[in-house]
Write a protein that holds these residues in place. Sequence first.
Motif, PDB file in Angstrom:
ATOM      1  N   PRO A 214      19.037  31.583  27.796  1.00 20.69           N
ATOM      2  CA  PRO A 214      18.229  32.441  28.257  1.00 20.69           C
ATOM      3  C   PRO A 214      16.875  32.126  29.173  1.00 20.69           C
ATOM      4  CG  PRO A 214      19.157  33.347  26.530  1.00 20.69           C
ATOM      5  CD  PRO A 214      19.142  31.742  26.503  1.00 20.69           C
ATOM      6  N   THR A 215      16.500  32.461  30.261  1.00 16.86           N
ATOM      7  CA  THR A 215      15.506  31.871  31.047  1.00 16.86           C
ATOM      8  C   THR A 215      14.649  33.175  31.379  1.00 16.86           C
ATOM      9  OG1 THR A 215      16.697  31.806  33.161  1.00 16.86           O
ATOM     10  CG2 THR A 215      16.323  29.885  31.972  1.00 16.86           C
ATOM     11  N   LEU A 216      13.338  33.202  31.639  1.00  9.91           N
ATOM     12  CA  LEU A 216      12.520  34.190  31.878  1.00  9.91           C
ATOM     13  C   LEU A 216      11.202  33.579  32.524  1.00  9.91           C
ATOM     14  CD1 LEU A 216      11.471  36.989  31.372  1.00  9.91           C
ATOM     15  CD2 LEU A 216      10.284  36.190  29.215  1.00  9.91           C
ATOM     16  N   GLY A 217      10.887  34.546  33.590  1.00  8.27           N
ATOM     17  CA  GLY A 217       9.725  34.140  34.363  1.00  8.27           C
ATOM     18  C   GLY A 217       8.941  35.211  34.332  1.00  8.27           C
ATOM     19  N   ILE A 218       7.725  35.283  33.962  1.00 10.48           N
ATOM     20  CA  ILE A 218       7.041  36.626  34.016  1.00 10.48           C
ATOM     21  C   ILE A 218       5.892  36.784  35.071  1.00 10.48           C
ATOM     22  CG2 ILE A 218       5.458  38.093  32.483  1.00 10.48           C
ATOM     23  CD1 ILE A 218       6.861  36.664  30.040  1.00 10.48           C
ATOM     24  N   GLU A 219       5.878  37.734  35.897  1.00  8.63           N
ATOM     25  CA  GLU A 219       4.664  37.838  36.714  1.00  8.63           C
ATOM     26  C   GLU A 219       3.878  38.848  35.984  1.00  8.63           C
ATOM     27  OE1 GLU A 219       6.874  38.878  40.670  1.00  8.63           O
ATOM     28  OE2 GLU A 219       8.405  38.761  39.765  1.00  8.63           O
ATOM     29  N   VAL A 284       2.145  27.297  35.515  1.00  7.53           N
ATOM     30  CA  VAL A 284       1.152  28.374  36.496  1.00  7.53           C
ATOM     31  C   VAL A 284       1.790  27.994  37.892  1.00  7.53           C
ATOM     32  CG1 VAL A 284      -0.421  29.807  35.070  1.00  7.53           C
ATOM     33  CG2 VAL A 284      -1.006  27.826  36.382  1.00  7.53           C
ATOM     34  N   ARG A 285       2.110  28.783  38.873  1.00 13.62           N
ATOM     35  CA  ARG A 285       2.565  28.449  39.973  1.00 13.62           C
ATOM     36  C   ARG A 285       2.084  29.224  41.048  1.00 13.62           C
ATOM     37  NH1 ARG A 285       6.972  27.625  43.638  1.00 13.62           N
ATOM     38  NH2 ARG A 285       7.554  29.669  42.820  1.00 13.62           N
ATOM     39  N   THR A 286       2.138  30.556  41.288  1.00 14.76           N
ATOM     40  CA  THR A 286       1.816  31.481  42.274  1.00 14.76           C
ATOM     41  C   THR A 286       0.519  32.475  41.805  1.00 14.76           C
ATOM     42  OG1 THR A 286       3.639  32.841  41.380  1.00 14.76           O
ATOM     43  CG2 THR A 286       3.820  31.757  43.546  1.00 14.76           C
ATOM     44  N   PRO A 300       3.697  32.070  36.359  1.00 13.13           N
ATOM     45  CA  PRO A 300       4.282  30.897  36.122  1.00 13.13           C
ATOM     46  C   PRO A 300       5.831  30.697  36.318  1.00 13.13           C
ATOM     47  CG  PRO A 300       3.482  31.845  34.195  1.00 13.13           C
ATOM     48  CD  PRO A 300       3.475  32.832  35.017  1.00 13.13           C
ATOM     49  N   THR A 301       6.216  29.250  36.529  1.00 11.68           N
ATOM     50  CA  THR A 301       7.598  28.911  36.689  1.00 11.68           C
ATOM     51  C   THR A 301       8.538  29.529  35.421  1.00 11.68           C
ATOM     52  OG1 THR A 301       7.054  27.170  38.205  1.00 11.68           O
ATOM     53  CG2 THR A 301       9.298  27.039  37.371  1.00 11.68           C
ATOM     54  N   PHE A 302       9.703  29.878  35.731  1.00 11.53           N
ATOM     55  CA  PHE A 302      10.298  30.294  34.714  1.00 11.53           C
ATOM     56  C   PHE A 302      10.683  29.309  33.385  1.00 11.53           C
ATOM     57  CE2 PHE A 302      13.602  28.951  37.428  1.00 11.53           C
ATOM     58  CZ  PHE A 302      14.547  28.240  36.507  1.00 11.53           C
ATOM     59  N   GLU A 303      10.819  29.653  32.284  1.00 10.39           N
ATOM     60  CA  GLU A 303      11.165  28.656  31.142  1.00 10.39           C
ATOM     61  C   GLU A 303      12.014  29.360  30.415  1.00 10.39           C
ATOM     62  OE1 GLU A 303       7.271  26.515  29.815  1.00 10.39           O
ATOM     63  OE2 GLU A 303       6.575  28.526  30.138  1.00 10.39           O
ATOM     64  N   ASN A 347       9.729  40.938  34.457  1.00 11.90           N
ATOM     65  CA  ASN A 347      10.367  39.954  33.631  1.00 11.90           C
ATOM     66  C   ASN A 347      11.626  39.501  34.350  1.00 11.90           C
ATOM     67  OD1 ASN A 347       9.687  40.538  30.034  1.00 11.90           O
ATOM     68  ND2 ASN A 347       8.339  40.851  31.835  1.00 11.90           N
ATOM     69  N   ASN A 348      11.587  38.225  34.936  1.00 13.43           N
ATOM     70  CA  ASN A 348      12.569  38.004  35.598  1.00 13.43           C
ATOM     71  C   ASN A 348      13.379  37.237  34.600  1.00 13.43           C
ATOM     72  OD1 ASN A 348      11.939  38.302  38.706  1.00 13.43           O
ATOM     73  ND2 ASN A 348      10.121  37.684  37.726  1.00 13.43           N
ATOM     74  N   TRP A 349      14.911  37.373  34.420  1.00 12.32           N
ATOM     75  CA  TRP A 349      15.685  36.916  33.436  1.00 12.32           C
ATOM     76  C   TRP A 349      16.910  36.509  34.036  1.00 12.32           C
ATOM     77  CZ3 TRP A 349      20.502  38.676  31.815  1.00 12.32           C
ATOM     78  CH2 TRP A 349      20.798  38.565  30.391  1.00 12.32           C
ATOM     79  N   SER A 350      17.306  35.287  33.517  1.00 11.00           N
ATOM     80  CA  SER A 350      18.816  34.738  33.795  1.00 11.00           C
ATOM     81  C   SER A 350      19.248  34.037  32.674  1.00 11.00           C
ATOM     82  CB  SER A 350      18.741  34.031  35.060  1.00 11.00           C
ATOM     83  OG  SER A 350      20.006  33.848  35.525  1.00 11.00           O
ATOM     84  N   ILE A 357      24.330  25.106  35.137  1.00  7.77           N
ATOM     85  CA  ILE A 357      24.732  26.377  36.066  1.00  7.77           C
ATOM     86  C   ILE A 357      23.777  27.479  35.693  1.00  7.77           C
ATOM     87  CG2 ILE A 357      26.424  27.936  36.385  1.00  7.77           C
ATOM     88  CD1 ILE A 357      28.457  25.708  35.154  1.00  7.77           C
ATOM     89  N   ASN A 358      23.483  28.113  36.759  1.00  6.55           N
ATOM     90  CA  ASN A 358      22.529  29.671  36.602  1.00  6.55           C
ATOM     91  C   ASN A 358      23.822  30.642  36.718  1.00  6.55           C
ATOM     92  OD1 ASN A 358      21.697  32.176  36.703  1.00  6.55           O
ATOM     93  ND2 ASN A 358      20.143  31.383  38.407  1.00  6.55           N
ATOM     94  N   LEU A 359      24.213  31.129  35.304  1.00  6.51           N
ATOM     95  CA  LEU A 359      25.452  32.156  35.554  1.00  6.51           C
ATOM     96  C   LEU A 359      25.337  33.259  36.171  1.00  6.51           C
ATOM     97  CD1 LEU A 359      26.209  31.654  31.719  1.00  6.51           C
ATOM     98  CD2 LEU A 359      27.588  30.819  33.446  1.00  6.51           C
ATOM     99  N   GLY A 471      19.112  38.287  43.513  1.00  2.62           N
ATOM    100  CA  GLY A 471      19.695  36.989  44.171  1.00  2.62           C
ATOM    101  C   GLY A 471      20.336  36.194  43.063  1.00  2.62           C
ATOM    102  N   ASN A 472      19.606  35.707  42.130  1.00 10.08           N
ATOM    103  CA  ASN A 472      20.173  34.718  41.155  1.00 10.08           C
ATOM    104  C   ASN A 472      19.566  35.206  39.680  1.00 10.08           C
ATOM    105  OD1 ASN A 472      17.608  33.845  41.231  1.00 10.08           O
ATOM    106  ND2 ASN A 472      18.086  31.928  41.788  1.00 10.08           N
ATOM    107  N   LYS A 473      18.979  36.474  39.553  1.00  2.17           N
ATOM    108  CA  LYS A 473      18.474  36.614  38.281  1.00  2.17           C
ATOM    109  C   LYS A 473      18.130  38.286  38.338  1.00  2.17           C
ATOM    110  CE  LYS A 473      13.861  35.638  40.307  1.00  2.17           C
ATOM    111  NZ  LYS A 473      13.938  35.486  41.589  1.00  2.17           N
ATOM    112  N   PHE A 474      18.211  38.842  36.992  1.00  2.00           N
ATOM    113  CA  PHE A 474      17.639  40.318  37.047  1.00  2.00           C
ATOM    114  C   PHE A 474      15.944  40.329  36.982  1.00  2.00           C
ATOM    115  CE2 PHE A 474      22.055  40.965  36.101  1.00  2.00           C
ATOM    116  CZ  PHE A 474      22.289  42.207  37.237  1.00  2.00           C
ATOM    117  N   GLU A 475      15.413  41.613  37.347  1.00  2.00           N
ATOM    118  CA  GLU A 475      13.980  41.435  37.428  1.00  2.00           C
ATOM    119  C   GLU A 475      13.740  43.024  36.572  1.00  2.00           C
ATOM    120  OE1 GLU A 475      11.946  40.932  41.075  1.00  2.00           O
ATOM    121  OE2 GLU A 475       9.943  41.547  40.070  1.00  2.00           O
ATOM    122  N   TYR A 476      13.144  42.836  35.555  1.00  2.00           N
ATOM    123  CA  TYR A 476      12.786  44.041  34.928  1.00  2.00           C
ATOM    124  C   TYR A 476      11.308  44.383  35.247  1.00  2.00           C
ATOM    125  CZ  TYR A 476      13.187  47.629  31.248  1.00  2.00           C
ATOM    126  OH  TYR A 476      12.947  48.681  30.424  1.00  2.00           O
TER     127      TYR A 476
END
Length: 728
Positions: A214-219, A284-286, A300-303, A347-350, A357-359, A471-476
Amino acid sequence: MTFRSKAFEIAQGRVSPVLSPPSEKVADLYGSNTFSDQVMKTLLSAEAYTRISNAIRSGSIIDRDVAEEVAAAMKSWAISKGATHYTHWFQPLTGTTAEKHDSFFDLTLDGKAVEKFKGSALVQQEPDASSFPSGGLRATFEARGYTGWDPSSPAFLMDNGAGGKTLCIPSVFISYTGEALDYKAPLLRSLVMLDKAATAVSQYFNRDVDKVTPTLGIEQEYFLVDKALYYARPDLLMTGRTVFGHSPARGQQLDDHYFGSISPRVNAFMVDFEFEALKLGIPVRTRHNEVAPGQYECAPTFEEVNLAVDHNALLMDLMQKVGDRHNFQVLFHEKPFAGINGSGKHNNWSLNTNTGINLLQPTSKPKENLRFLTFLINVVKAVHDHADLLRASICSAGNEHRLGANEAPPSIISVFLGKDLTTMLEELVNKGEITLEKGENFYYKLGISRIPNLQRDNTDRNRTSPFCFTGNKFEYRAVGSSQNSASPMIILNTIVANQLMEFRRDMEERLSAGEEKKVAVVGILKRYFTESKDILFEGNGYSEEWVKMAESRGLSNISATYDALYAYTSDSTIQVFERMGILSARELNARYEIELENYVKKLQIESRVIGDLSLNHIVSTVVKYQFKLAQTARSLTDLEMLEEAAPIREIIRDISSHVVVIKKLVHDMTEARKAANAVEDLYERAKRYGSEVKGYFEQIRYHVDKLELLIDDEDWPLAKYREMLFLE
Ligand code: ADP
Ligand code: MG
């Protein structure tokens, strides 16, 4: 000169520091303060390196010899980089991070100084745990708690500021009896279960998948306030938010702050903390301005989820430390300013397979899209079935101010998929049963030979939805800005794992009845979609119509935190969490109690601050001002200028009317608080606080904010919104 005007002068006089970025390239900088894979490879024997890498990948146990070797390598690496101390770094249920530093330095029996760090100290420590919340899990006579090394999150060096660094070892925190007292322990368990469940389901489509991560990118959104002004606001200092303050003439209505240019002073702060973050391996990216004045975001970019959660907690800590150097206070509170957007933590989660493969990524290949739909619909169903629990995971006194405030997602959980995807799913369901002739193209018949191109769909974003597919993830998006992201992630991982296991059972049943695999998948997905489509909503989540529509669909809309938290202990939650082995009924109950307790404490502090400020700052100032007015009115009357004295008398009367009400309300609020404190039952006490005590906050504020407009600007004691928000 008032404290406020002094503070303003100081704030105005700040010079933006000129930062010379570390000379190294970002790539050299990245992770330079972490005990990374690269470092391990260099410092460990080949055998120890292989064993620890396997342990990190598969979660297998690390034996003593390897731990000794890793500890020795960590020690020499850390000392060579200037560390003097080490600590287990953990995330207790207070919501912040905790550390207890021990020195590497020790004495031998004959009094010689040595530097010591044993494998046993790496693996386990025993901090004095008695002052961390346990929700009744620890009796006072057994206050012991243990922290245990999490090798999957790299150890790092934290600069202590005044020289000296500390080696921080990410750890779990558990009680003597093995119950989780932190966020990380259940998070790790939920990740293992989700991996297991998602891998099993992936194998219906790709036999070679043997791990799903499972991956997560947090804004992260936050506000910046100058330190001097921050200290001129006792409410910010004590509660993290302003309890009073009239909206400035210009708020965010011009929308000119969002993505606007970043001021040099703010930019210097951002550059500075980003360099520090990069050294700690936080990608950190944006960075950009947010909607409200004084509000910013960092992403930051997701991890991998566990890393992303650790990194977010570390980042918040780091931002505050670097903020000090720049004379900024970083506000992570969900709603520091009334009438202005609050802050969240999206919380961007995939889900990612070991085969890359990103499911949750649709493609142009029909077969892959059946896999995509399987994961998509299972997530929707999980959210539908456990919406209340997902809602509970983001509840707090702070987020209560933000949610449903007409500018943030409401307290109704819904899922946004986008028009194209929803239409396609509806068609799929409406197609009826499929019968296949020999040689017929199954996917073509289903109409999923092509999925609308979702990637181009960036405009089809719904900012009003608490949980949206992007598009390719869910954003909570409903997560609070000050929260530990593990809390919603534990819930999301667990309910999705549970759902995927249910899907697998449903599949096995159909397969053993002789059904063809693809037909079985579609059959089950149709049923799931039909059962859960009530949770889907495409419209404006902030609107009144949605509240009504949601009600007619039977979706719950629980706005009070004390009620929403109940989902932690509901039968369905306990069943799922015990079945998945994430948290026991006892542990869930403890979390419920800790959250209620937190809620009460936060409101109690706010209420006291409101009382104190009203009487000691506002009323006292106002009365002095009134005296000045009265003198003026009397002089005018003495001069027989009655007409001129009249408006002044009126202001005096206006002011008095507010003062009388404020005094009465503060008195009543204090009585309500006393009564609430006497209530034995925790839920009932929380309810008293949330409904009665809190009810006074807005009323008192209304009158204080009116006074702010009536009193001479020179005399007003509290830094005003315009001073705090527009100073860059
Ligand atoms: P936006 O601001 O438009 O929502 P961003 O590009 O800023 O989008 O991404 C938001 C976050 O989502 C970033 O942290 C990004 O790394 C993360 N993200 C992107 N892809 C994934 C993924 N597959 N899994 C988890 N997070 C992701
Ligand atoms: Mg986003």
